[in-house]
Design a protein around this motif. Sequence first.
Motif, short mmCIF file in Angstrom:
data_model
loop_
_atom_site.label_atom_id
_atom_site.label_comp_id
_atom_site.label_asym_id
_atom_site.label_seq_id
_atom_site.Cartn_x
_atom_site.Cartn_y
_atom_site.Cartn_z
N PHE A 1 30.83 20.49 40.12
CA PHE A 1 30.71 19.52 39.04
C PHE A 1 29.32 19.58 38.45
O PHE A 1 28.34 19.71 39.18
CB PHE A 1 30.99 18.10 39.57
N PRO A 2 29.16 19.51 37.13
CA PRO A 2 27.85 19.64 36.51
C PRO A 2 26.85 18.64 37.06
O PRO A 2 27.11 17.44 37.14
CB PRO A 2 28.14 19.37 35.03
N GLU A 3 25.67 19.13 37.43
CA GLU A 3 24.65 18.27 38.02
C GLU A 3 24.19 17.18 37.05
O GLU A 3 23.80 16.10 37.45
CB GLU A 3 23.43 19.11 38.46
N THR A 4 24.23 17.45 35.77
CA THR A 4 23.75 16.47 34.79
C THR A 4 24.56 15.19 34.83
O THR A 4 24.07 14.12 34.52
CB THR A 4 23.81 17.05 33.37
N THR B 1 39.64 18.82 31.73
CA THR B 1 38.80 19.29 32.84
C THR B 1 39.40 20.48 33.55
O THR B 1 38.68 21.44 33.88
CB THR B 1 38.58 18.15 33.85
N PHE B 2 40.71 20.47 33.77
CA PHE B 2 41.31 21.49 34.63
C PHE B 2 42.16 22.53 33.90
O PHE B 2 42.38 23.61 34.43
CB PHE B 2 42.17 20.82 35.70
N TRP C 1 37.15 15.27 37.64
CA TRP C 1 36.81 16.42 38.48
C TRP C 1 37.08 16.14 39.95
O TRP C 1 37.72 16.94 40.66
CB TRP C 1 35.35 16.80 38.28
N HIS C 2 36.62 15.01 40.44
CA HIS C 2 36.73 14.75 41.87
C HIS C 2 38.15 14.44 42.31
O HIS C 2 38.56 14.82 43.42
CB HIS C 2 35.80 13.61 42.28
N LEU D 1 31.74 6.15 30.13
CA LEU D 1 31.64 7.43 29.41
C LEU D 1 31.13 8.53 30.33
O LEU D 1 31.54 9.68 30.24
CB LEU D 1 30.73 7.28 28.20
N GLU D 2 30.21 8.16 31.23
CA GLU D 2 29.69 9.13 32.19
C GLU D 2 30.67 9.33 33.34
O GLU D 2 30.84 10.44 33.84
CB GLU D 2 28.35 8.62 32.75
N MET D 3 31.33 8.27 33.75
CA MET D 3 32.17 8.31 34.93
C MET D 3 33.50 9.03 34.71
O MET D 3 34.03 9.67 35.62
CB MET D 3 32.43 6.89 35.42
N LEU D 4 34.04 8.97 33.50
CA LEU D 4 35.36 9.55 33.25
C LEU D 4 35.47 11.03 33.64
O LEU D 4 36.37 11.40 34.40
CB LEU D 4 35.74 9.35 31.80
#
Length: 670
Positions: A664-667, A653-654, A359-360, A351-354
């Motif tokens: 990319f958001p630091e959080t 995202t885009f 973005w990357h 969920l965090e990685m998606l």
Amino acid sequence: MCGITGIAWTAREKNISPRILRRMTDVLSHRGPDDSGGYHSDMPGKSFLLNDPNTTADFQPVSDIGAALGHRRLSIIDLGTGHQPLSNEDGSVWIAFNGEIYNYQELRKELIQQGHQFKTESDTEVIVHLYEEQGAACVERLRGMFAFAIWDERRQRLFLARDRIGQKPLFYRETADSLSFASELKSLLQLPDAGRTVDPHAIDLFLAYQYVPHPWSILKGYQKLPPAHLAIYEEGKLTVERYWKPPYEHPASNPQFPFKTSQQWSDALRETLTESVKIRMRSDVPLGAFLSGGIDSTIIAGLMQSMSDRPVHTFSIGFPVKQFDERSYAREAAKMLGTDHHEYVVEPEALEMLPRLAWHYDEPFADSSAIPTMYLSQVTRQEVTVSLSGDGGDELFAGYDRYRAVALSQWFDRLPTVMRKMMTASIWQKLPASVEQKSFRRRVKRFLAGLAVPPERRYLKWVGIFDTERRHEMYAPEFREQLNTFDADQFLLDAYQLCPDRDFVTRTTATDVLTYLPCDILTKVDIASMAHSLECRSPFLDHHVAELAAAMPLNLKMHKGRGKQILTDTFSDLLPESIQTRKKMGFGVPLNHWFRNELKPLLFDVLMSQRARDRQIFNPAAVEQLISEHLKLQWDHSARLWSLLVLEMWFQTFLDPASIPDHFPETVLT
């Protein structure tokens, strides 16, 4: 390792300000956190610091023809004086460079003898002077991984080049009056006139391959420079040409490799790969190696250790799910080799990685092993700045299990017509089989289904996630009409034509070297490692090693259906017995389990959302059927669902935001 960006123009209105150049460069800061610099043909002094507000203000454009180059630097060699963009002695040739040139010391000596004067100790400056001597042909002398842009002021020419295998990426966008380029697509999206129209063909390609292959990009008007290609933009015209291809002609006709016995091939392999590792150990910063416990990474770590007077740092990660955990093999290899081994256990948070992956990677990218590669890069960067890897060994030396299926299918093609029809009859597809995609019965059914089509298309049917029929069943009618007669298979078929004369297994490995390796494996590693400012070097991908492997007879690579035989035989002194005989394990994550548990809500919240429906790409009923069959244990659709999820997250995202975020958001990065 670095990030590069810039633009050349032939009309004054395309001349960009240093402020815009800074935006294009800052969005690549993860690729080069140590330094940033710019070149602008209209600026006094040409070169300037991008973090200086006095030099990045808006300005009045002057020249009708000119260029701007931006650079973000990860310092690896010549830490003190390697600032870029960098020029020759008189400032007439400027370069922004991403990569490493491993033979730069030898080239430097040669160029000094020819009268060139150097102001740095960097490998970058070698390219500038080599270009002065040889022009675009300079790429043929470079040994390494690279993507670079050279602005030749005298000729008013922009010269772009990408390394032979495709380790370093390079996007570009041509308009009527300009050519812009960057290491990552997100940098080009910072330009004021950047378009964001999705290419339907790119979506079809993505679902066929799990990536958008070169030269396409997910967005219309943008392209990727293919590996082993150079591009010249001059007088408003762009020319792109190939400068190298692996020599897959028959060994008997290749005078470069006159070997007659297996021992001669083995000796040549030992010498060439050892030297490749040696020159990749040149570094002014801490260096280590990925160690999965597989044959390839163990050989690389072993050769490194044999040339080091202290224990080499090696790194591996494991997962709580046993079938995805290779730590025991990596631990055994590290113990035998005497490395300073670091291992980590991670619980991937999809969920965090998606959103981070979306973005990357800039484009939809559905190889789920990007997740563990991200984690491995993160923990490795805590100790070292450069890491060597075993990437390329499977493609060059026939290591994938699927090559056995390719070999077996050649036997099928020689059977009488009646027997072939019997084996490909639809009745076999109705037999029950385990829901697990990799179960023996599933593999047999998949194998038999592929036999009904020509060999080249058969291979894509085996390795693809969505075959042509399934993709077209998934698409909404309006989207399917946009594809017209487009054939996504052609990318693979064209690669097969570059190696027409060898046995079909060798042709298939060559096709993977030209397609899957650069578009999937190397993209995955480059983006994941650079997301954490880690440089990743791959000795197997030295073009000397690749050329040797290309010319090598198949019987040396594959013996009794087992691949990488010559690697195992040649480097048996570096490989524990258990690793020599172990079954290959993919570097993956438990998608099957996730989609029936933690990620189950995400399937409905994202894939069945009104926002996804409004894109009118897929038939909602077809998507819902995939989800239902997976949740009811009727079929393992995890790879297909992951592809759809990745695509929708890319859109969100885009394309959905009012503007592309600058970082990319630091959080999410913590």
